[in-house]
Design an enzyme around this catalytic site. Sequence first.
Site, PDB file in Angstrom:
ATOM      1  N   THR A  89      68.926  34.196 128.787  1.00  0.00           N
ATOM      2  CA  THR A  89      68.617  35.625 128.711  1.00  0.00           C
ATOM      3  C   THR A  89      69.612  36.447 129.507  1.00  0.00           C
ATOM      4  OG1 THR A  89      66.278  35.107 128.487  1.00  0.00           O
ATOM      5  CG2 THR A  89      66.800  37.340 129.193  1.00  0.00           C
ATOM      6  N   GLY A 128      65.061  31.075 136.047  1.00  0.00           N
ATOM      7  CA  GLY A 128      64.269  30.637 137.204  1.00  0.00           C
ATOM      8  C   GLY A 128      65.112  29.767 138.133  1.00  0.00           C
ATOM      9  N   GLU A 371      59.970  32.604 127.190  1.00  0.00           N
ATOM     10  CA  GLU A 371      60.024  31.589 126.136  1.00  0.00           C
ATOM     11  C   GLU A 371      59.743  32.190 124.774  1.00  0.00           C
ATOM     12  OE1 GLU A 371      61.152  28.739 127.991  1.00  0.00           O
ATOM     13  OE2 GLU A 371      62.087  29.053 126.064  1.00  0.00           O
TER      14      GLU A 371
HETATM   15  C1  LIG Z   1      54.896  25.221 131.426  1.00  0.00           C
HETATM   16  C2  LIG Z   1      55.279  26.471 131.764  1.00  0.00           C
HETATM   17  C3  LIG Z   1      55.676  26.347 133.060  1.00  0.00           C
HETATM   18  C4  LIG Z   1      55.900  27.525 133.806  1.00  0.00           C
HETATM   19  C5  LIG Z   1      57.292  27.727 134.248  1.00  0.00           C
HETATM   20  C6  LIG Z   1      58.204  28.159 133.155  1.00  0.00           C
HETATM   21  C7  LIG Z   1      59.217  29.126 133.690  1.00  0.00           C
HETATM   22  C8  LIG Z   1      59.655  30.097 132.673  1.00  0.00           C
HETATM   23  C9  LIG Z   1      60.623  29.492 131.668  1.00  0.00           C
HETATM   24  C10 LIG Z   1      61.082  30.549 130.714  1.00  0.00           C
HETATM   25  C11 LIG Z   1      62.441  30.216 130.183  1.00  0.00           C
HETATM   26  C12 LIG Z   1      62.910  31.193 129.162  1.00  0.00           C
HETATM   27  O1  LIG Z   1      62.326  32.220 128.934  1.00  0.00           O
HETATM   28  S1  LIG Z   1      64.291  30.668 128.353  1.00  0.00           S
HETATM   29  C13 LIG Z   1      64.665  31.963 127.258  1.00  0.00           C
HETATM   30  C14 LIG Z   1      63.606  32.049 126.143  1.00  0.00           C
HETATM   31  N1  LIG Z   1      64.094  32.898 125.085  1.00  0.00           N
HETATM   32  C15 LIG Z   1      63.589  32.866 123.865  1.00  0.00           C
HETATM   33  O2  LIG Z   1      62.614  32.190 123.569  1.00  0.00           O
HETATM   34  C16 LIG Z   1      64.344  33.714 122.848  1.00  0.00           C
HETATM   35  C17 LIG Z   1      63.428  34.079 121.698  1.00  0.00           C
HETATM   36  N2  LIG Z   1      64.219  34.324 120.479  1.00  0.00           N
HETATM   37  C18 LIG Z   1      64.379  33.304 119.570  1.00  0.00           C
HETATM   38  O3  LIG Z   1      63.859  32.188 119.705  1.00  0.00           O
HETATM   39  C19 LIG Z   1      65.182  33.660 118.332  1.00  0.00           C
HETATM   40  O4  LIG Z   1      66.043  34.767 118.590  1.00  0.00           O
HETATM   41  C20 LIG Z   1      64.248  34.052 117.150  1.00  0.00           C
HETATM   42  C21 LIG Z   1      63.422  32.824 116.767  1.00  0.00           C
HETATM   43  C22 LIG Z   1      63.326  35.201 117.551  1.00  0.00           C
HETATM   44  C23 LIG Z   1      65.117  34.506 115.986  1.00  0.00           C
HETATM   45  O5  LIG Z   1      65.975  33.422 115.656  1.00  0.00           O
HETATM   46  P1  LIG Z   1      67.296  33.746 114.808  1.00  0.00           P
HETATM   47  O6  LIG Z   1      68.057  32.493 114.671  1.00  0.00           O
HETATM   48  O7  LIG Z   1      67.960  34.909 115.407  1.00  0.00           O
HETATM   49  O8  LIG Z   1      66.852  34.229 113.381  1.00  0.00           O
HETATM   50  P2  LIG Z   1      65.756  33.730 112.375  1.00  0.00           P
HETATM   51  O9  LIG Z   1      66.224  34.149 111.030  1.00  0.00           O
HETATM   52  O10 LIG Z   1      64.436  34.243 112.808  1.00  0.00           O
HETATM   53  O11 LIG Z   1      65.750  32.123 112.410  1.00  0.00           O
HETATM   54  C24 LIG Z   1      66.682  31.428 111.609  1.00  0.00           C
HETATM   55  C25 LIG Z   1      66.032  30.128 111.190  1.00  0.00           C
HETATM   56  O12 LIG Z   1      65.833  29.326 112.361  1.00  0.00           O
HETATM   57  C26 LIG Z   1      64.471  28.938 112.444  1.00  0.00           C
HETATM   58  N3  LIG Z   1      64.166  28.833 113.853  1.00  0.00           N
HETATM   59  C27 LIG Z   1      64.169  29.838 114.753  1.00  0.00           C
HETATM   60  N4  LIG Z   1      63.848  29.366 115.958  1.00  0.00           N
HETATM   61  C28 LIG Z   1      63.649  28.023 115.823  1.00  0.00           C
HETATM   62  C29 LIG Z   1      63.282  26.971 116.724  1.00  0.00           C
HETATM   63  N5  LIG Z   1      63.038  27.192 118.023  1.00  0.00           N
HETATM   64  N6  LIG Z   1      63.184  25.728 116.226  1.00  0.00           N
HETATM   65  C30 LIG Z   1      63.398  25.481 114.918  1.00  0.00           C
HETATM   66  N7  LIG Z   1      63.734  26.442 113.994  1.00  0.00           N
HETATM   67  C31 LIG Z   1      63.856  27.689 114.469  1.00  0.00           C
HETATM   68  C32 LIG Z   1      63.708  30.033 111.735  1.00  0.00           C
HETATM   69  O13 LIG Z   1      62.438  29.550 111.311  1.00  0.00           O
HETATM   70  C33 LIG Z   1      64.645  30.317 110.568  1.00  0.00           C
HETATM   71  O14 LIG Z   1      64.475  29.246 109.650  1.00  0.00           O
HETATM   72  P3  LIG Z   1      64.789  29.550 108.076  1.00  0.00           P
HETATM   73  O15 LIG Z   1      63.970  30.767 107.720  1.00  0.00           O
HETATM   74  O16 LIG Z   1      66.265  29.805 108.054  1.00  0.00           O
HETATM   75  O17 LIG Z   1      64.343  28.293 107.385  1.00  0.00           O
HETATM   76  C1  LIG Z   2      58.789  35.091 134.709  1.00  0.00           C
HETATM   77  C2  LIG Z   2      59.937  34.990 133.747  1.00  0.00           C
HETATM   78  C3  LIG Z   2      60.764  33.866 133.776  1.00  0.00           C
HETATM   79  C4  LIG Z   2      61.848  33.773 132.909  1.00  0.00           C
HETATM   80  N1  LIG Z   2      62.682  32.679 132.997  1.00  0.00           N
HETATM   81  C5  LIG Z   2      63.774  32.623 132.187  1.00  0.00           C
HETATM   82  C6  LIG Z   2      64.683  31.523 132.289  1.00  0.00           C
HETATM   83  O1  LIG Z   2      64.486  30.622 133.101  1.00  0.00           O
HETATM   84  N2  LIG Z   2      65.781  31.495 131.478  1.00  0.00           N
HETATM   85  C7  LIG Z   2      66.021  32.495 130.562  1.00  0.00           C
HETATM   86  O2  LIG Z   2      67.015  32.424 129.852  1.00  0.00           O
HETATM   87  N3  LIG Z   2      65.146  33.554 130.428  1.00  0.00           N
HETATM   88  C8  LIG Z   2      64.055  33.630 131.228  1.00  0.00           C
HETATM   89  N4  LIG Z   2      63.182  34.682 131.101  1.00  0.00           N
HETATM   90  C9  LIG Z   2      63.501  35.768 130.158  1.00  0.00           C
HETATM   91  C10 LIG Z   2      62.588  35.734 128.941  1.00  0.00           C
HETATM   92  O3  LIG Z   2      62.899  34.650 128.139  1.00  0.00           O
HETATM   93  C11 LIG Z   2      62.747  37.061 128.189  1.00  0.00           C
HETATM   94  O4  LIG Z   2      62.212  38.063 128.993  1.00  0.00           O
HETATM   95  C12 LIG Z   2      62.028  37.018 126.848  1.00  0.00           C
HETATM   96  O5  LIG Z   2      62.713  36.176 125.962  1.00  0.00           O
HETATM   97  C13 LIG Z   2      61.873  38.408 126.211  1.00  0.00           C
HETATM   98  O6  LIG Z   2      63.134  39.030 126.054  1.00  0.00           O
HETATM   99  P1  LIG Z   2      63.387  40.480 126.719  1.00  0.00           P
HETATM  100  O7  LIG Z   2      62.903  40.443 128.105  1.00  0.00           O
HETATM  101  O8  LIG Z   2      64.801  40.847 126.462  1.00  0.00           O
HETATM  102  O9  LIG Z   2      62.437  41.458 125.917  1.00  0.00           O
HETATM  103  P2  LIG Z   2      62.831  42.244 124.564  1.00  0.00           P
HETATM  104  O10 LIG Z   2      63.268  41.298 123.522  1.00  0.00           O
HETATM  105  O11 LIG Z   2      63.714  43.389 124.914  1.00  0.00           O
HETATM  106  O12 LIG Z   2      61.362  42.774 124.161  1.00  0.00           O
HETATM  107  C14 LIG Z   2      60.925  44.080 124.516  1.00  0.00           C
HETATM  108  C15 LIG Z   2      59.995  44.558 123.398  1.00  0.00           C
HETATM  109  O13 LIG Z   2      60.780  44.629 122.188  1.00  0.00           O
HETATM  110  C16 LIG Z   2      60.103  43.953 121.148  1.00  0.00           C
HETATM  111  N5  LIG Z   2      61.017  43.320 120.201  1.00  0.00           N
HETATM  112  C17 LIG Z   2      62.164  42.664 120.471  1.00  0.00           C
HETATM  113  N6  LIG Z   2      62.695  42.137 119.349  1.00  0.00           N
HETATM  114  C18 LIG Z   2      61.842  42.470 118.339  1.00  0.00           C
HETATM  115  C19 LIG Z   2      61.824  42.212 116.930  1.00  0.00           C
HETATM  116  N7  LIG Z   2      62.775  41.484 116.309  1.00  0.00           N
HETATM  117  N8  LIG Z   2      60.793  42.690 116.216  1.00  0.00           N
HETATM  118  C20 LIG Z   2      59.792  43.393 116.813  1.00  0.00           C
HETATM  119  N9  LIG Z   2      59.762  43.681 118.151  1.00  0.00           N
HETATM  120  C21 LIG Z   2      60.770  43.220 118.885  1.00  0.00           C
HETATM  121  C22 LIG Z   2      59.312  42.853 121.863  1.00  0.00           C
HETATM  122  O14 LIG Z   2      58.215  42.430 121.061  1.00  0.00           O
HETATM  123  C23 LIG Z   2      58.863  43.562 123.141  1.00  0.00           C
HETATM  124  O15 LIG Z   2      57.655  44.243 122.910  1.00  0.00           O
HETATM  125  C24 LIG Z   2      62.093  34.811 131.970  1.00  0.00           C
HETATM  126  C25 LIG Z   2      61.249  35.934 131.913  1.00  0.00           C
HETATM  127  C26 LIG Z   2      60.168  36.026 132.794  1.00  0.00           C
HETATM  128  C27 LIG Z   2      59.271  37.220 132.731  1.00  0.00           C
END
Ligand SMILES: CCCCCCCCCCCC(=O)SCCNC(=O)CCNC(=O)[C@H](O)C(C)(C)COP(=O)(O)OP(=O)(O)OC[C@H]1O[C@@H](n2cnc3c(N)ncnc32)[C@H](O)[C@@H]1OP(=O)(O)O
Ligand SMILES: Cc1cc2nc3c(=O)[nH]c(=O)nc-3n(C[C@H](O)[C@H](O)[C@H](O)COP(=O)(O)OP(=O)(O)OC[C@H]3O[C@@H](n4cnc5c(N)ncnc54)[C@H](O)[C@@H]3O)c2cc1C
Length: 616
Positions: A89, A128, A371
């Site tokens: 992120t 984190g 996530e």
């Molecule tokens: C325990 C807790 C402890 C507690 C402790 C934990 C600490 C906190 C840890 C937090 C760590 C983080 O936050 S790490 C950062 C997390 N960030 C995220 O999760 C980012 C979220 N955004 C995304 O995942 C992506 O941008 C999407 C899925 C929203 C959009 O993906 P895209 O690639 O841009 O576009 P899209 O057309 O939607 O997807 C293309 C194709 O890929 C597929 N696809 C998309 N994602 C996936 C996937 N993950 N796996 C398989 N397939 C996928 C779709 O179905 C689609 O299939 P087809 O239609 O082509 O068949």
């Molecule tokens: C406690 C904590 C721990 C984290 N740890 C990690 C980490 O270890 N590693 C890491 O990489 N990240 C980490 N993150 C970041 C986290 O993964 C992001 O905050 C999360 O993926 C959301 O992205 P954003 O914050 O940019 O929100 P945004 O994507 O800007 O979302 C803001 C608003 O816009 C809306 N929006 C965005 N896109 C769309 C769309 N396509 N359609 C409709 N609405 C949309 C959302 O629904 C939301 O309401 C952490 C976040 C928190 C709070």
Amino acid sequence: MASMSVKHAIAAAKKLRSLQERFNPGGSDIYPALMGDEAITALIPSGNPLSVHILMFTRALREQGTDEQYEKFGRRADNNEIIGTFAQTELGHGTYLRGLEARADYDRGTEEFVLNTPKLSSYKWWPGGLGQTCNYCIFVAQLYIDNEAKGMAMFVVQIRDEETHMPLPGVHVGEIGKKMGLNGVNNGFLGLKDYRVPRLNMLMRHQQVLPDGRFVKSPVSQVSYFPMVFVRCMVARQNSNYLAQAATIATRYSVIRRQSPIEEGQPEPKILEHLTQQMKVIPEIVTAVVYRLAAANLQNMYNETAEAVYRKDFSRLPELHALACILKVATSYDSTYGIERLRQACGGHGYLTAGNLGNIFAMAAPACTYEGENSVLYLQVGKILMKNWSQVLAGRELMPSMAYISECSKMTSFPQWTGSWECLLKAIQYACVGSIRLAFQSYNARVQSAQSQTAAVNYSGLELTKAAELHGRSYVAGNFYQQIVNSPNKHQRSPQFQKVLENMLELHLIQIFFRHLGDILRFIRITEDEISALQRRLEEVLKELRPDAVAITDAFDFNDKILSSALGCYDGNVYERLFEAALKHPLNRKSVPDFFEAHLKPFMKENADNAKKSKL
Ligand SMILES: CCCCCCCCCCCC(=O)SCCNC(=O)CCNC(=O)[C@H](O)C(C)(C)COP(=O)(O)OP(=O)(O)OC[C@H]1O[C@@H](n2cnc3c(N)ncnc32)[C@H](O)[C@@H]1OP(=O)(O)O
Ligand SMILES: Cc1cc2nc3c(=O)[nH]c(=O)nc-3n(C[C@H](O)[C@H](O)[C@H](O)COP(=O)(O)OP(=O)(O)OC[C@H]3O[C@@H](n4cnc5c(N)ncnc54)[C@H](O)[C@@H]3O)c2cc1C
């Protein structure tokens, strides 16, 4: 607070390592890591600064790196010789991964990647442990070869000197600031300027850059998203745990606290004798059980899929992705809703820090965002449901977790209402399929009118998220029904235990029915008498479950240290513990607070003098 948490986390990690070696010598079984993180997290109320190291850094090295890269980096990470995080992120992007700005330019002359965060918005932001704990990270960047974009790639990047912990040249790293909770986790920022890493620091299990700069594309680009799928599965488990902790606290408090006689002249009852209190507490106990079972199911599916991906079989990825999204959203939404409801069920004392319910809420709440922000993931599932509905229309088979959609699509109307568990479950599934059909009509009309898929998804977003939510309800309720009614080990249960489980199933199905009555009535005719009969059954099953509430929450087996709550202590001495906690407050160290002489006394004197003057 951050250094305290690191100290606790290290102590707990050491303890864990010894347990792991004793019970799972040298095994790479993922459970000890999960249990490890849960155990450490549970022991550190302000959050575990090693969580992302355990859950994402080590796993990404194992799953996205080659065997050689695992040997070079992964083994040291698993052994906690280096501590890392997952830096994806950015300040400017979290959801839209294809918009990430950090870049990695391949330099074939030196066989290195040059890493940059070109603008402020490109800075990594949130990972984190990045602030102070980590000396490495997985750096997610857009890969460029000869200035041509190739998509996202992951790089192992050392950010601090292993001896001195000083940030390395070209690295700008620090803490992003105080949060609503989890303040023991130093979430950080990271900027890189012309930072060079060897070619072999790019994780290359699924995609490669050869020494001469040729790019070998991944067979399935989404496999680079796999580390996120894992944490979504973990969130389902972790947040059902948070809800179970809050339910334990509120249940124990509700059988200690006495308030308001139910019959005039009668003694004040335990507050859990009030029907409305039962409706606040008991459904949350059941929801915690329901999600715990669903999360365990999902974890097994994750393990099977991870093994398959390791063998380059990507066939189950789409279903796992859909289920991981659905369960991560459902558990994080429902657990945060439930924990707040349980806090309110404890009255004023629920608002005290000594009750710990506020902290449990603050630990659970960010899971709605990290996530994958929940509504974004619902839209993901909505898109997948649209794809699957096209399959239904083409008469093709669906993935197992969506098989009910095919079955319901063949029903011309809903069968005679019986109110049985099967009927209630089918009603939720039937309403889901009705919602999918309506969403598809809107979505398809937009695509037919030449809107792009992305635009059609956006403008059909409300119906897509509704369909996704009902799909989640159908999956979770279906899983619970199978575990209670059709489980292979049902015969091993005592009749009494089976009856408690069936009461929990009854409550869950009726509760979900009432929560989505509007969605169901859109597609199924149900008479007022049939709805009133369900209302009576709801009141009845709350009464049936009342005597088992404490035993069920005791079975969650949280010790007092983990609950860390004066309201939920096992011995029930609530008032003594509340008072003990109050006396420890710093303000109670002196009988007259310092602010009296400095502020309060002059303020009151000035008012008294002014009053005298105005009388003259
Ligand atoms: C325990 C807790 C402890 C507690 C402790 C934990 C600490 C906190 C840890 C937090 C760590 C983080 O936050 S790490 C950062 C997390 N960030 C995220 O999760 C980012 C979220 N955004 C995304 O995942 C992506 O941008 C999407 C899925 C929203 C959009 O993906 P895209 O690639 O841009 O576009 P899209 O057309 O939607 O997807 C293309 C194709 O890929 C597929 N696809 C998309 N994602 C996936 C996937 N993950 N796996 C398989 N397939 C996928 C779709 O179905 C689609 O299939 P087809 O239609 O082509 O068949
Ligand atoms: C406690 C904590 C721990 C984290 N740890 C990690 C980490 O270890 N590693 C890491 O990489 N990240 C980490 N993150 C970041 C986290 O993964 C992001 O905050 C999360 O993926 C959301 O992205 P954003 O914050 O940019 O929100 P945004 O994507 O800007 O979302 C803001 C608003 O816009 C809306 N929006 C965005 N896109 C769309 C769309 N396509 N359609 C409709 N609405 C949309 C959302 O629904 C939301 O309401 C952490 C976040 C928190 C709070």
